[in-house]
Motif scaffolding. Structure first.
Motif, PDB file in Angstrom:
ATOM      1  N   SER A 137      27.221  69.084  35.707  1.00 25.86           N
ATOM      2  CA  SER A 137      28.676  69.024  35.881  1.00 25.86           C
ATOM      3  C   SER A 137      29.050  68.762  37.335  1.00 25.86           C
ATOM      4  O   SER A 137      30.074  68.124  37.613  1.00 25.86           O
ATOM      5  CB  SER A 137      29.326  70.321  35.398  1.00 25.86           C
ATOM      6  N   ILE A 138      28.234  69.232  38.282  1.00 24.63           N
ATOM      7  CA  ILE A 138      28.506  68.980  39.701  1.00 24.63           C
ATOM      8  C   ILE A 138      28.477  67.482  39.977  1.00 24.63           C
ATOM      9  O   ILE A 138      29.339  66.938  40.689  1.00 24.63           O
ATOM     10  CB  ILE A 138      27.476  69.712  40.586  1.00 24.63           C
ATOM     11  N   PHE A 139      27.494  66.797  39.410  1.00 18.31           N
ATOM     12  CA  PHE A 139      27.380  65.347  39.583  1.00 18.31           C
ATOM     13  C   PHE A 139      28.590  64.634  38.989  1.00 18.31           C
ATOM     14  O   PHE A 139      29.188  63.753  39.625  1.00 18.31           O
ATOM     15  CB  PHE A 139      26.089  64.865  38.915  1.00 18.31           C
ATOM     16  N   CYS A 140      28.982  65.017  37.770  1.00 21.45           N
ATOM     17  CA  CYS A 140      30.116  64.363  37.103  1.00 21.45           C
ATOM     18  C   CYS A 140      31.431  64.625  37.839  1.00 21.45           C
ATOM     19  O   CYS A 140      32.238  63.711  38.025  1.00 21.45           O
ATOM     20  CB  CYS A 140      30.215  64.851  35.661  1.00 21.45           C
ATOM     21  N   VAL A 141      31.638  65.869  38.252  1.00 20.76           N
ATOM     22  CA  VAL A 141      32.865  66.208  38.975  1.00 20.76           C
ATOM     23  C   VAL A 141      32.902  65.500  40.324  1.00 20.76           C
ATOM     24  O   VAL A 141      33.964  65.070  40.788  1.00 20.76           O
ATOM     25  CB  VAL A 141      32.977  67.738  39.149  1.00 20.76           C
ATOM     26  N   GLY A 142      31.740  65.370  40.955  1.00 22.60           N
ATOM     27  CA  GLY A 142      31.676  64.644  42.226  1.00 22.60           C
ATOM     28  C   GLY A 142      32.123  63.201  42.073  1.00 22.60           C
ATOM     29  O   GLY A 142      32.876  62.679  42.912  1.00 22.60           O
ATOM     30  N   ILE A 143      31.685  62.545  41.010  1.00 21.01           N
ATOM     31  CA  ILE A 143      32.113  61.165  40.746  1.00 21.01           C
ATOM     32  C   ILE A 143      33.621  61.118  40.522  1.00 21.01           C
ATOM     33  O   ILE A 143      34.319  60.233  41.019  1.00 21.01           O
ATOM     34  CB  ILE A 143      31.367  60.601  39.519  1.00 21.01           C
ATOM     35  N   GLY A 144      34.130  62.087  39.768  1.00 22.48           N
ATOM     36  CA  GLY A 144      35.565  62.137  39.511  1.00 22.48           C
ATOM     37  C   GLY A 144      36.361  62.333  40.787  1.00 22.48           C
ATOM     38  O   GLY A 144      37.384  61.681  40.999  1.00 22.48           O
ATOM     39  N   ALA A 145      35.883  63.224  41.665  1.00 29.37           N
ATOM     40  CA  ALA A 145      36.588  63.488  42.921  1.00 29.37           C
ATOM     41  C   ALA A 145      36.596  62.261  43.819  1.00 29.37           C
ATOM     42  O   ALA A 145      37.605  61.940  44.458  1.00 29.37           O
ATOM     43  CB  ALA A 145      35.926  64.662  43.640  1.00 29.37           C
ATOM     44  N   LEU A 148      39.111  59.779  42.446  1.00 29.71           N
ATOM     45  CA  LEU A 148      40.488  60.213  42.664  1.00 29.71           C
ATOM     46  C   LEU A 148      40.883  60.054  44.131  1.00 29.71           C
ATOM     47  O   LEU A 148      42.006  59.621  44.438  1.00 29.71           O
ATOM     48  CB  LEU A 148      40.641  61.669  42.227  1.00 29.71           C
ATOM     49  N   LEU A 149      39.970  60.358  45.037  1.00 31.61           N
ATOM     50  CA  LEU A 149      40.246  60.180  46.464  1.00 31.61           C
ATOM     51  C   LEU A 149      40.410  58.704  46.810  1.00 31.61           C
ATOM     52  O   LEU A 149      41.245  58.338  47.647  1.00 31.61           O
ATOM     53  CB  LEU A 149      39.114  60.790  47.290  1.00 31.61           C
ATOM     54  N   ALA A 150      39.604  57.856  46.180  1.00 31.51           N
ATOM     55  CA  ALA A 150      39.716  56.417  46.431  1.00 31.51           C
ATOM     56  C   ALA A 150      41.090  55.904  46.029  1.00 31.51           C
ATOM     57  O   ALA A 150      41.662  55.030  46.691  1.00 31.51           O
ATOM     58  CB  ALA A 150      38.626  55.675  45.653  1.00 31.51           C
ATOM     59  N   TYR A 151      41.628  56.473  44.949  1.00 36.99           N
ATOM     60  CA  TYR A 151      42.963  56.054  44.508  1.00 36.99           C
ATOM     61  C   TYR A 151      44.054  56.600  45.419  1.00 36.99           C
ATOM     62  O   TYR A 151      44.976  55.873  45.808  1.00 36.99           O
ATOM     63  CB  TYR A 151      43.195  56.535  43.076  1.00 36.99           C
ATOM     64  N   VAL A 152      43.938  57.874  45.801  1.00 38.91           N
ATOM     65  CA  VAL A 152      44.992  58.521  46.600  1.00 38.91           C
ATOM     66  C   VAL A 152      44.973  58.058  48.047  1.00 38.91           C
ATOM     67  O   VAL A 152      46.019  57.739  48.629  1.00 38.91           O
ATOM     68  CB  VAL A 152      44.845  60.054  46.528  1.00 38.91           C
ATOM     69  N   ILE A 153      43.795  57.999  48.650  1.00 35.14           N
ATOM     70  CA  ILE A 153      43.689  57.706  50.080  1.00 35.14           C
ATOM     71  C   ILE A 153      43.573  56.213  50.368  1.00 35.14           C
ATOM     72  O   ILE A 153      44.269  55.668  51.227  1.00 35.14           O
ATOM     73  CB  ILE A 153      42.489  58.462  50.684  1.00 35.14           C
ATOM     74  N   ASP A 154      42.680  55.545  49.633  1.00 32.34           N
ATOM     75  CA  ASP A 154      42.425  54.121  49.905  1.00 32.34           C
ATOM     76  C   ASP A 154      43.298  53.190  49.071  1.00 32.34           C
ATOM     77  O   ASP A 154      43.159  51.965  49.171  1.00 32.34           O
ATOM     78  CB  ASP A 154      40.950  53.800  49.653  1.00 32.34           C
ATOM     79  N   HIS A 155      44.164  53.758  48.224  1.00 37.84           N
ATOM     80  CA  HIS A 155      45.077  52.957  47.388  1.00 37.84           C
ATOM     81  C   HIS A 155      44.319  51.959  46.513  1.00 37.84           C
ATOM     82  O   HIS A 155      44.711  50.798  46.379  1.00 37.84           O
ATOM     83  CB  HIS A 155      46.098  52.224  48.264  1.00 37.84           C
ATOM     84  N   LEU A 162      42.772  57.264  37.252  1.00 39.40           N
ATOM     85  CA  LEU A 162      42.709  57.741  35.874  1.00 39.40           C
ATOM     86  C   LEU A 162      41.299  58.225  35.522  1.00 39.40           C
ATOM     87  O   LEU A 162      41.130  59.258  34.860  1.00 39.40           O
ATOM     88  CB  LEU A 162      43.138  56.629  34.912  1.00 39.40           C
ATOM     89  N   LEU A 163      40.282  57.476  35.983  1.00 36.53           N
ATOM     90  CA  LEU A 163      38.905  57.879  35.721  1.00 36.53           C
ATOM     91  C   LEU A 163      38.600  59.209  36.416  1.00 36.53           C
ATOM     92  O   LEU A 163      37.994  60.105  35.826  1.00 36.53           O
ATOM     93  CB  LEU A 163      37.929  56.807  36.205  1.00 36.53           C
ATOM     94  N   GLY A 164      39.035  59.326  37.671  1.00 33.02           N
ATOM     95  CA  GLY A 164      38.805  60.561  38.403  1.00 33.02           C
ATOM     96  C   GLY A 164      39.487  61.748  37.748  1.00 33.02           C
ATOM     97  O   GLY A 164      38.897  62.818  37.595  1.00 33.02           O
ATOM     98  N   LEU A 165      40.736  61.560  37.335  1.00 32.72           N
ATOM     99  CA  LEU A 165      41.485  62.631  36.686  1.00 32.72           C
ATOM    100  C   LEU A 165      40.843  63.021  35.365  1.00 32.72           C
ATOM    101  O   LEU A 165      40.780  64.208  35.015  1.00 32.72           O
ATOM    102  CB  LEU A 165      42.937  62.184  36.464  1.00 32.72           C
ATOM    103  N   PHE A 166      40.339  62.042  34.640  1.00 30.97           N
ATOM    104  CA  PHE A 166      39.662  62.302  33.362  1.00 30.97           C
ATOM    105  C   PHE A 166      38.441  63.182  33.581  1.00 30.97           C
ATOM    106  O   PHE A 166      38.239  64.181  32.873  1.00 30.97           O
ATOM    107  CB  PHE A 166      39.255  60.978  32.713  1.00 30.97           C
ATOM    108  N   LEU A 167      37.607  62.836  34.576  1.00 29.30           N
ATOM    109  CA  LEU A 167      36.374  63.580  34.820  1.00 29.30           C
ATOM    110  C   LEU A 167      36.628  64.982  35.367  1.00 29.30           C
ATOM    111  O   LEU A 167      35.785  65.867  35.225  1.00 29.30           O
ATOM    112  CB  LEU A 167      35.480  62.800  35.792  1.00 29.30           C
ATOM    113  N   LEU A 168      37.787  65.188  35.978  1.00 36.60           N
ATOM    114  CA  LEU A 168      38.100  66.507  36.525  1.00 36.60           C
ATOM    115  C   LEU A 168      38.795  67.421  35.524  1.00 36.60           C
ATOM    116  O   LEU A 168      38.833  68.634  35.730  1.00 36.60           O
ATOM    117  CB  LEU A 168      38.990  66.368  37.769  1.00 36.60           C
TER     118      LEU A 168
END
Length: 224
Positions: A137-145, A148-155, A162-168
């Motif tokens: 789960s650490i690996f999966c949540v890491g991918i999700g995070a 999500l950061l790529a979407y929020v910070i790097d636009h 959506l993928l990040g939010l799904f995995l989290l």
């Protein structure tokens, strides 16, 4: 389907590659042959030791051929060889008992049935321990995070978000409901992994898990 023009273009590309860098084409084909040999143990009736030799020989030779195919670019060769090994180790870990290091078999599912603990069944299945599930789960949540950061910070495109939010959220809800309905401890006692997941997800996973677990506890009463 591919158009005649695209097929012709690919054919010309292969011919040019064979003329300019013949070793690349040759060792690419050899890589595919070596990868194909790793399929031999699947369903084989031979002993596990011979299956391991066949699988890992194919893996090593596939990585070596992939590296040579990329030469003279050493960096690309190392990346391709590493990717080749990763793609063969992953299914071996999740689907087989072929990984053996120092006399210890490393696999997602145990070769034997896992024992029950005094306060309930810790394993998520009779062969998959809670510890392995939560480390995964650490690996999966890491991918999700990261997504999500790529979407929020790097636009990045909304698909990343959506993928990040799904995995989290979705795995947290599913595991929370499961643990609650089976009257299990939080994270089935895997508190270290649960803490790491909490930090990585900035608490998003944890909130979803705990809420779902509280719902699961109300959905099913403990057996008498």
């Amino acid at each position: 389907m591919s158009s005649p023009d695209s097929v012709s273009l690919h054919a010309r590309g292969i011919v040019e590659l064979a003329g300019e860098r013949p070793h690349t084409l040759i060792f690419y084909v050899l890589t595919m042959v070596c990868v194909a040999t790793t399929l031999i143990p699947d369903g084989s009736r031979g002993d596990l030791s011979s299956q391991r030799r066949t699988y890992w020989s194919g893996t090593v030779f596939a990585a070596a051929c992939a590296f040579i195919a990329a030469l003279p670019n050493v960096r690309t060769g190392l990346i391709v060889a590493g990717l080749c090994v990763f793609c063969l180790v992953l299914p071996a870990y999740f689907r087989t008992q072929l990984i053996k290091i120092g006399g210890r078999v490393i696999a997602f599912e145990s070769a034997e049935y896992l024992p029950d603990t005094a306060d309930g069944k810790d394993p998520y299945t009779r062969r998959a321990s809670a510890a392995k599930v939560w480390w995964l789960s650490i690996f999966c949540v890491g991918i999700g995070a990261i997504n999500l950061l790529a979407y929020v910070i790097d636009h990045e495109p909304v698909l990343y978000g959506l993928l990040g939010l799904f995995l989290l959220t979705v795995p947290a809800v599913v595991s929370g409901l499961n643990d609650g309905m089976h009257r299990q401890r939080i994270a089935r006692g895997q508190y270290l992994q649960f803490g790491i997941v909490t930090v990585i997800s900035a608490g998003i996973f944890t909130v979803c898990y705990l809420l779902a677990r509280s719902v699961g506890l109300r959905m099913r009463r403990p057996t008498q």
